[in-house]
Design an enzyme around this catalytic site. Structure first.
Site, short mmCIF file in Angstrom:
data_model
loop_
_atom_site.label_atom_id
_atom_site.label_comp_id
_atom_site.label_asym_id
_atom_site.label_seq_id
_atom_site.Cartn_x
_atom_site.Cartn_y
_atom_site.Cartn_z
N HIS A 70 21.07 61.69 79.72
CA HIS A 70 21.39 62.60 78.90
C HIS A 70 20.52 63.52 78.43
CE1 HIS A 70 25.93 61.00 79.22
NE2 HIS A 70 25.46 61.10 80.42
N GLU A 86 20.41 64.90 75.32
CA GLU A 86 20.31 64.56 74.04
C GLU A 86 19.31 63.25 73.92
OE1 GLU A 86 24.72 63.69 74.22
OE2 GLU A 86 23.10 64.71 75.52
N CYS A 132 28.51 62.38 74.58
CA CYS A 132 29.33 60.86 74.72
C CYS A 132 29.24 59.95 73.69
CB CYS A 132 29.06 60.69 76.27
SG CYS A 132 27.41 59.74 76.26
N CYS A 181 25.52 58.35 73.64
CA CYS A 181 24.69 59.41 72.97
C CYS A 181 24.78 59.63 71.57
CB CYS A 181 24.42 60.79 73.70
SG CYS A 181 23.77 60.67 75.29
#
Length: 140
Positions: free
Chosen positions: A68, A70, A96, A99
């Site tokens: 992802h 981040e 999510c 993360c």
């Protein structure tokens, strides 16, 4: 518009531009980590270094190994001399659950996002952890 709002708008727009670099078809997500008004990292969702830049399988589902945005930005900081402690994460899609744990553990104190992920559990976790959350409608 307050000074902080002007900066938030500029950084979230930059994160949106960064999202366009993603090779993913379903969702393109961009992230910037800012500390003391300096961008210390950036990221977008995609395959790990050295892997084919294909994010989805033949059925259109996201491959399990795709990072992802981040996570990519946090991992860049981890391999540098910088620290995320006290920083702000600007991201085009709220995080999510996985993360969110990385965000909290890295020391990021503020998250600004422009779209909400379908599952708000990550945001609830960050709120409980004391991370400041700001939804920023880019249309402002």
């Amino acid at each position: 518009m307050k000074k902080q709002e002007k900066y938030d708008k500029a950084y979230i727009k930059m994160a949106q531009e960064w999202a366009k670099l993603s090779y993913c078809e379903r969702k393109k997500v961009g992230a910037l980590i800012v500390k003391d008004r300096m961008i210390i990292s950036d990221g977008f969702n995609g395959a790990p270094t050295g892997f084919d830049n294909c994010c989805e399988d033949k059925e259109g589902d996201t491959n399990w190994y795709v990072l992802h945005a981040e996570a990519n930005a946090i991992l860049k900081v981890a391999s540098s001399t910088q620290s995320c402690k006290g920083a702000t994460l600007y991201i085009t899609l709220s995080p999510c659950t996985e993360c969110s744990k990385l965000i909290h553990q890295s020391g990021i104190k503020r998250v600004v996002y422009s779209r909400a992920y379908k599952d708000a559990t990550g945001l609830k976790f960050l709120e409980k952890a004391g991370v400041e959350l700001t939804y920023f409608n880019i249309e402002k």
